[in-house]
Design a protein around this motif. Structure first.
Motif, PDB file in Angstrom:
ATOM      1  N   SER A   1      -6.692  -4.509 -26.270  1.00  0.00           N
ATOM      2  CA  SER A   1      -6.597  -4.664 -27.725  1.00  0.00           C
ATOM      3  C   SER A   1      -5.139  -4.762 -28.165  1.00  0.00           C
ATOM      4  CB  SER A   1      -7.261  -3.488 -28.443  1.00  0.00           C
ATOM      5  OG  SER A   1      -6.539  -2.290 -28.195  1.00  0.00           O
TER       6      SER A   1
ATOM      7  N   SER B   1      -3.203  -4.748 -37.766  1.00  0.00           N
ATOM      8  CA  SER B   1      -2.438  -4.156 -38.861  1.00  0.00           C
ATOM      9  C   SER B   1      -1.056  -3.778 -38.348  1.00  0.00           C
ATOM     10  CB  SER B   1      -3.144  -2.923 -39.420  1.00  0.00           C
ATOM     11  OG  SER B   1      -4.326  -3.309 -40.081  1.00  0.00           O
TER      12      SER B   1
ATOM     13  N   SER C   1      -3.527  -4.273 -32.177  1.00  0.00           N
ATOM     14  CA  SER C   1      -3.889  -4.022 -33.566  1.00  0.00           C
ATOM     15  C   SER C   1      -3.493  -5.198 -34.459  1.00  0.00           C
ATOM     16  CB  SER C   1      -3.187  -2.756 -34.065  1.00  0.00           C
ATOM     17  OG  SER C   1      -3.454  -2.570 -35.439  1.00  0.00           O
TER      18      SER C   1
ATOM     19  N   VAL D   1      -5.058   0.410 -27.763  1.00  0.00           N
ATOM     20  CA  VAL D   1      -5.423   1.487 -28.689  1.00  0.00           C
ATOM     21  C   VAL D   1      -4.262   2.402 -29.075  1.00  0.00           C
ATOM     22  CG1 VAL D   1      -6.980   3.427 -29.154  1.00  0.00           C
ATOM     23  CG2 VAL D   1      -7.806   1.457 -27.843  1.00  0.00           C
ATOM     24  N   ASP D   2      -3.555   2.997 -28.107  1.00  0.00           N
ATOM     25  CA  ASP D   2      -2.598   4.040 -28.483  1.00  0.00           C
ATOM     26  C   ASP D   2      -1.176   3.842 -27.958  1.00  0.00           C
ATOM     27  OD1 ASP D   2      -3.140   4.517 -25.846  1.00  0.00           O
ATOM     28  OD2 ASP D   2      -3.754   6.606 -26.103  1.00  0.00           O
TER      29      ASP D   2
ATOM     30  N   ASN E   1      -1.721  -7.190 -42.690  1.00  0.00           N
ATOM     31  CA  ASN E   1      -2.910  -7.466 -41.900  1.00  0.00           C
ATOM     32  C   ASN E   1      -2.807  -8.895 -41.375  1.00  0.00           C
ATOM     33  OD1 ASN E   1      -5.689  -8.616 -41.488  1.00  0.00           O
ATOM     34  ND2 ASN E   1      -6.221  -6.471 -41.820  1.00  0.00           N
TER      35      ASN E   1
ATOM     36  N   SER F   1       4.063  -2.620 -33.141  1.00  0.00           N
ATOM     37  CA  SER F   1       2.811  -3.174 -32.634  1.00  0.00           C
ATOM     38  C   SER F   1       2.102  -2.088 -31.825  1.00  0.00           C
ATOM     39  CB  SER F   1       3.059  -4.416 -31.767  1.00  0.00           C
ATOM     40  OG  SER F   1       3.760  -4.080 -30.589  1.00  0.00           O
ATOM     41  N   TYR F   2       0.769  -2.186 -31.788  1.00  0.00           N
ATOM     42  CA  TYR F   2      -0.044  -1.191 -31.090  1.00  0.00           C
ATOM     43  C   TYR F   2      -0.980  -1.934 -30.144  1.00  0.00           C
ATOM     44  CZ  TYR F   2       1.679   1.768 -34.819  1.00  0.00           C
ATOM     45  OH  TYR F   2       2.506   2.436 -35.684  1.00  0.00           O
ATOM     46  N   LYS F   3      -0.900  -1.598 -28.857  1.00  0.00           N
ATOM     47  CA  LYS F   3      -1.754  -2.259 -27.877  1.00  0.00           C
ATOM     48  C   LYS F   3      -2.554  -1.221 -27.093  1.00  0.00           C
ATOM     49  CE  LYS F   3       1.840  -2.544 -24.300  1.00  0.00           C
ATOM     50  NZ  LYS F   3       2.744  -3.424 -23.559  1.00  0.00           N
TER      51      LYS F   3
END
Length: 193
Positions: free
Chosen positions: A176, A180, A178, A39-40, A155, A35-37
């Motif tokens: 945020s 995806s 992601s 942004v990075d 997705n 998982s991506y939170k």
């Protein structure tokens, strides 16, 4: 003559194993996702409970218990179960695929075999085709380990999970998350002859 006898012996064993049922060894297998939170920031998570078989006809069925999600943060695990996966109504995900029954049996030690499988994923009330690029390797204890060669990119919006991601983002106060998500697996199969 000795070489011929050895070759015939291998063919008989491979033939018997091709007719065998292969069973996932849950304590040696896992499905993982990233998982991506904000942004990075990337984090890796696993599902601890995975079951599955490949029958004598080559039908593979893998079941992932979504309530077994392990992010190493208990409150986040609970939020994922209730807000994202909604495990009360969608307790599991299931992958089904058809493969050549001889494919697992013919994997030799030290010689990995790869293939691409057309599969179906059932997740959160949705059922869609996916493609799996996998590699199989024979292990020291005569099991076969099957791993993804490249991640499956899911997705969240396509699977009805986008609202859950928004809830997780809001409750955690993140800018945020992601939608995806790369997913992969390591599955160890033992032959049940």
């Amino acid at each position: 003559m000795k070489t011929l006898t050895s070759a015939l012996g291998f063919l008989l064993i491979a033939s018997a194993q091709a007719q065998a049922v292969w069973t996932v060894q849950p304590d040696q297998s896992q499905v993982y996702f990233m998982s991506y939170k904000n942004v990075d920031i990337a984090e890796s998570h696993v599902f601890k409970k995975v079951q599955g078989t490949v029958d004598a006809k080559g039908i593979a069925k893998i079941t992932i218990q979504l309530a077994s999600v392990d992010t190493k943060i208990p409150i986040r695990d609970e939020r994922m179960k209730t807000l994202l996966f909604e495990t009360d109504t969608h307790p599991s995900a299931e992958i089904t695929a058809k493969l050549d029954p001889k494919w697992l049996a013919e994997v030799e030690k030290g010689t990995p075999k790869s293939t691409t499988l057309n599969a179906t994923l059932k997740l959160h009330g949705q059922e869609k085709p996916i493609q799996l690029m996998v590699m199989a390797t024979r292990t020291q204890n005569n099991q076969v380990q099957v791993t993804t060669m490249k991640p499956i990119i899911l997705n969240a919006e396509s699977w009805g999970l986008a609202k859950g991601i928004t809830k997780l983002k809001d409750i955690a106060g993140l800018s945020s998350i992601s939608i995806s998500v790369p997913v992969g697996f390591v599955l160890n199969f033992a032959s049940q002859e």
